[in-house]
Write a protein that holds these residues in place. Structure first.
Motif: not given
Length: 195
Positions: A150, A154, A159-161, A163-164, A171-172, A174-175, A179
């Motif tokens: 991940i 990044r 973008s998170w999208e 990566v998702a 995306a949320d 994975l973020r 974190e």
């Protein structure tokens, strides 16, 4: 502090390119120059970009360049201290101006926000760069394979999208996972400092 005679001999050797003499001047004056830099680096934004080691290296680099071509006629050790302190102050003022000019604070033409790191001319000192590499290596070694994947995606600018989509997850999710992983690694490192 050096006597006037010792200082004169050291300066003469430095002007002739004697590396040992230059090292001795650095050894004698570096603590004072770094202290002067730390006292003047009061802007927290600037302290994130440069530190006293960077300023000190820059000052000595400029001093030795000018000293070898005979630009300075110094007779006493106190004169060199005043000169180096003044150069330190001026170097910090220059760096502050460079970071805060209106022209440099505008967004880039492509709309990206201004990155202060993009205007630094001097590379970080070797100690700073080595410490950053060591810390990055330590963080990477503590991440699981999934977390590292991940982070690498990044860091590649996705973008998170994106990566998702690539990992077939939200995306949320994975973020949040990254974190939590970085929080865990930070706590582990703080509990058992490197070196």
């Amino acid at each position: 502090m050096l006597s006037d005679q010792q200082f004169a001999e050291l300066m003469a050797k430095t002007r002739s390119g004697d590396q040992d003499a230059a090292r001795e001047l650095v050894r004698q004056y570096e603590p004072e120059i770094r202290r002067a830099a730390r006292l003047r680096l009061t802007d927290p934004r600037l302290r994130r970009i440069v530190d006293s080691i960077d300023i000190c290296q820059s000052v000595f680099g400029r001093f030795f360049k000018s000293a070898t071509d005979g630009s300075f006629d110094l007779e006493k050790p106190e004169q060199l201290l005043v000169l180096l302190t003044t150069m330190t102050r001026n170097r910090i003022i220059d760096e502050h101006r460079r970071q805060t000019t209106q022209k440099r604070n505008r967004p880039e033409p492509d709309g990206r926000p201004f990155d202060p790191c993009s205007v630094i001319e001097d590379s970080p000192g070797p100690r700073t760069a080595a410490a950053a590499r060591e810390l990055l290596s330590e963080v990477r070694s503590r991440l699981t394979a999934d977390e590292l994947q991940i982070a690498d995606l990044r860091n590649a600018g996705k973008s998170w999208e994106e990566v998702a989509t690539e990992l077939s997850e939200s995306a949320d999710g994975l973020r949040k996972r990254l974190e939590r992983a970085l929080d865990r690694v930070r706590a582990e490192i703080e509990a058992s400092p490197i070196g």
